[in-house]
Design a protein around this motif. Sequence first.
Motif, PDB file in Angstrom:
ATOM      1  N   LYS A 166      94.767  79.579  53.076  1.00  0.00           N
ATOM      2  CA  LYS A 166      94.766  80.596  54.135  1.00  0.00           C
ATOM      3  C   LYS A 166      95.141  81.946  53.551  1.00  0.00           C
ATOM      4  O   LYS A 166      94.552  82.975  53.875  1.00  0.00           O
ATOM      5  CB  LYS A 166      95.770  80.230  55.235  1.00  0.00           C
ATOM      6  CG  LYS A 166      95.218  79.220  56.213  1.00  0.00           C
ATOM      7  CD  LYS A 166      96.165  79.027  57.374  1.00  0.00           C
ATOM      8  CE  LYS A 166      95.664  77.905  58.262  1.00  0.00           C
ATOM      9  NZ  LYS A 166      96.727  77.223  58.967  1.00  0.00           N
ATOM     10  N   GLN A 207      92.254  83.222  51.532  1.00  0.00           N
ATOM     11  CA  GLN A 207      91.183  83.695  52.426  1.00  0.00           C
ATOM     12  C   GLN A 207      91.524  85.114  52.920  1.00  0.00           C
ATOM     13  O   GLN A 207      90.673  86.007  52.912  1.00  0.00           O
ATOM     14  CB  GLN A 207      91.049  82.745  53.619  1.00  0.00           C
ATOM     15  CG  GLN A 207      89.978  83.159  54.607  1.00  0.00           C
ATOM     16  CD  GLN A 207      90.113  82.445  55.954  1.00  0.00           C
ATOM     17  OE1 GLN A 207      91.215  82.002  56.315  1.00  0.00           O
ATOM     18  NE2 GLN A 207      89.027  82.322  56.671  1.00  0.00           N
ATOM     19  N   GLU A 242      84.762  81.924  55.465  1.00  0.00           N
ATOM     20  CA  GLU A 242      85.198  80.865  56.370  1.00  0.00           C
ATOM     21  C   GLU A 242      86.069  79.856  55.617  1.00  0.00           C
ATOM     22  O   GLU A 242      85.828  79.603  54.429  1.00  0.00           O
ATOM     23  CB  GLU A 242      83.921  80.172  56.851  1.00  0.00           C
ATOM     24  CG  GLU A 242      84.031  79.425  58.156  1.00  0.00           C
ATOM     25  CD  GLU A 242      82.755  78.636  58.399  1.00  0.00           C
ATOM     26  OE1 GLU A 242      82.864  77.427  58.624  1.00  0.00           O
ATOM     27  OE2 GLU A 242      81.662  79.244  58.313  1.00  0.00           O
ATOM     28  N   GLU A 283      87.655  75.880  55.991  1.00  0.00           N
ATOM     29  CA  GLU A 283      87.824  74.621  56.718  1.00  0.00           C
ATOM     30  C   GLU A 283      88.682  73.741  55.817  1.00  0.00           C
ATOM     31  O   GLU A 283      88.317  73.509  54.662  1.00  0.00           O
ATOM     32  CB  GLU A 283      86.436  73.988  56.943  1.00  0.00           C
ATOM     33  CG  GLU A 283      86.486  72.769  57.827  1.00  0.00           C
ATOM     34  CD  GLU A 283      85.121  72.081  57.907  1.00  0.00           C
ATOM     35  OE1 GLU A 283      84.072  72.751  57.730  1.00  0.00           O
ATOM     36  OE2 GLU A 283      85.127  70.865  58.114  1.00  0.00           O
ATOM     37  N   GLU A 340      91.387  70.258  55.480  1.00  0.00           N
ATOM     38  CA  GLU A 340      92.112  69.095  56.002  1.00  0.00           C
ATOM     39  C   GLU A 340      93.562  69.201  55.554  1.00  0.00           C
ATOM     40  O   GLU A 340      93.846  69.729  54.473  1.00  0.00           O
ATOM     41  CB  GLU A 340      91.514  67.801  55.429  1.00  0.00           C
ATOM     42  CG  GLU A 340      90.297  67.342  56.179  1.00  0.00           C
ATOM     43  CD  GLU A 340      89.773  66.033  55.601  1.00  0.00           C
ATOM     44  OE1 GLU A 340      90.557  65.095  55.380  1.00  0.00           O
ATOM     45  OE2 GLU A 340      88.556  65.967  55.360  1.00  0.00           O
ATOM     46  N   LYS A 387      82.108  80.082  51.913  1.00  0.00           N
ATOM     47  CA  LYS A 387      82.806  79.014  52.632  1.00  0.00           C
ATOM     48  C   LYS A 387      83.777  78.296  51.691  1.00  0.00           C
ATOM     49  O   LYS A 387      83.394  77.850  50.595  1.00  0.00           O
ATOM     50  CB  LYS A 387      81.777  78.035  53.208  1.00  0.00           C
ATOM     51  CG  LYS A 387      82.381  76.764  53.696  1.00  0.00           C
ATOM     52  CD  LYS A 387      82.121  76.497  55.153  1.00  0.00           C
ATOM     53  CE  LYS A 387      82.976  75.333  55.620  1.00  0.00           C
ATOM     54  NZ  LYS A 387      82.308  74.376  56.420  1.00  0.00           N
ATOM     55  N   HIS A 435      86.163  75.042  51.433  1.00  0.00           N
ATOM     56  CA  HIS A 435      86.280  73.755  52.131  1.00  0.00           C
ATOM     57  C   HIS A 435      87.196  72.825  51.327  1.00  0.00           C
ATOM     58  O   HIS A 435      86.940  72.558  50.156  1.00  0.00           O
ATOM     59  CB  HIS A 435      84.869  73.156  52.276  1.00  0.00           C
ATOM     60  CG  HIS A 435      84.821  71.982  53.183  1.00  0.00           C
ATOM     61  ND1 HIS A 435      83.725  71.172  53.294  1.00  0.00           N
ATOM     62  CD2 HIS A 435      85.741  71.471  54.035  1.00  0.00           C
ATOM     63  CE1 HIS A 435      83.976  70.218  54.167  1.00  0.00           C
ATOM     64  NE2 HIS A 435      85.180  70.376  54.623  1.00  0.00           N
ATOM     65  N   TYR A 490      88.716  69.047  51.424  1.00  0.00           N
ATOM     66  CA  TYR A 490      88.495  67.792  52.147  1.00  0.00           C
ATOM     67  C   TYR A 490      88.762  66.592  51.250  1.00  0.00           C
ATOM     68  O   TYR A 490      88.768  66.696  50.024  1.00  0.00           O
ATOM     69  CB  TYR A 490      87.044  67.731  52.667  1.00  0.00           C
ATOM     70  CG  TYR A 490      86.006  67.781  51.568  1.00  0.00           C
ATOM     71  CD1 TYR A 490      85.616  68.993  51.014  1.00  0.00           C
ATOM     72  CD2 TYR A 490      85.412  66.615  51.057  1.00  0.00           C
ATOM     73  CE1 TYR A 490      84.681  69.049  49.984  1.00  0.00           C
ATOM     74  CE2 TYR A 490      84.482  66.659  50.041  1.00  0.00           C
ATOM     75  CZ  TYR A 490      84.124  67.882  49.513  1.00  0.00           C
ATOM     76  OH  TYR A 490      83.201  67.947  48.488  1.00  0.00           O
TER      77      TYR A 490
END
Length: 265
Positions: A116, A119, A134, A136, A138, A171, A173, A175
């Motif tokens: 975060k 970003q 963006e 995303e 977990e 993006k 990500h 995960y």
Amino acid sequence: NHDVRLEFHITLFGRQDRLILCRDVTQLRHLEAMREDFVANASHELRTPLTVISGYLETFLDYQDTLPSRWGRAIKQMHEQSQRMQNLINDLLLLSRLETTHSPDHSPVAVVSMLKRLQGDAITISQNKKHSIELEAEDVDILGMDTELSSAFGNLVFNAVKYTPENGKIKIHWYRDEQGVHLSVKDNGLGIDERHIPRLTERFYRADASRHSNTGGTGLGLAIVKHVLLRHGGRLEIKSKLGAGSEFLCHFPSSRIVNNLKRTG
Ligand code: ADP
């Protein structure tokens, strides 16, 4: 010096036969260690004079308005270049530390909050490019070194910003799956020609030298990423298509995962 280093290569032929090759690499390792020491010492020694130079240039910049415009421009450029040199020295020192020291004790790293923050930083530095960035993620923490992972992930995110023209899509990500836990940083930017991909993690290797002149990078970013991942039992995968964009993937084994349960609150 009795510190002898031997390297063994074992090749199997059919069921029974083996070819064992033994190589004395003592001299080679010794030379490598000398080179690493030299780079570390030289970088360290360059740091102090450069700090003094940039400090004075910053003071001059404060008086820019009172100077003839030619001087103002020159001082601004000198200041930019001295900062670039400082970044280079910091990256060289970091890389030599990563190469020569043992990995310190690892502790749980809160990857989501780290991403975060990255970003947010990426949005700030890319404001005039109007990228959409963006995230995303977990809620998975891993065992590691916070500062090392932050500089590796930061390098990937900031590269995506650098090598993506205006209005790009980036993006991030984070995960997990059966294989482990992964970070993907994907952009729809310039992309990289296939033939360059295997060499990108070498120090100072750039896909297109001309590209570099206005990006201000040090050419050491991906070498740092590679070493940080190695120290965390992970590996880097690069997928890219010239003109279409790139995806940089950091793969970590499941054994790195700290929390299997979702945190509450
Ligand atoms: P630099 O300081 O030049 O960015 P890096 O080691 O971080 O050094 O990257 C090496 C090279 O890989 C870059 O010069 C660039 O050519 C290429 N590269 C890295 N990330 C990207 C990306 N997201 N898109 C396109 N090219 C990239």
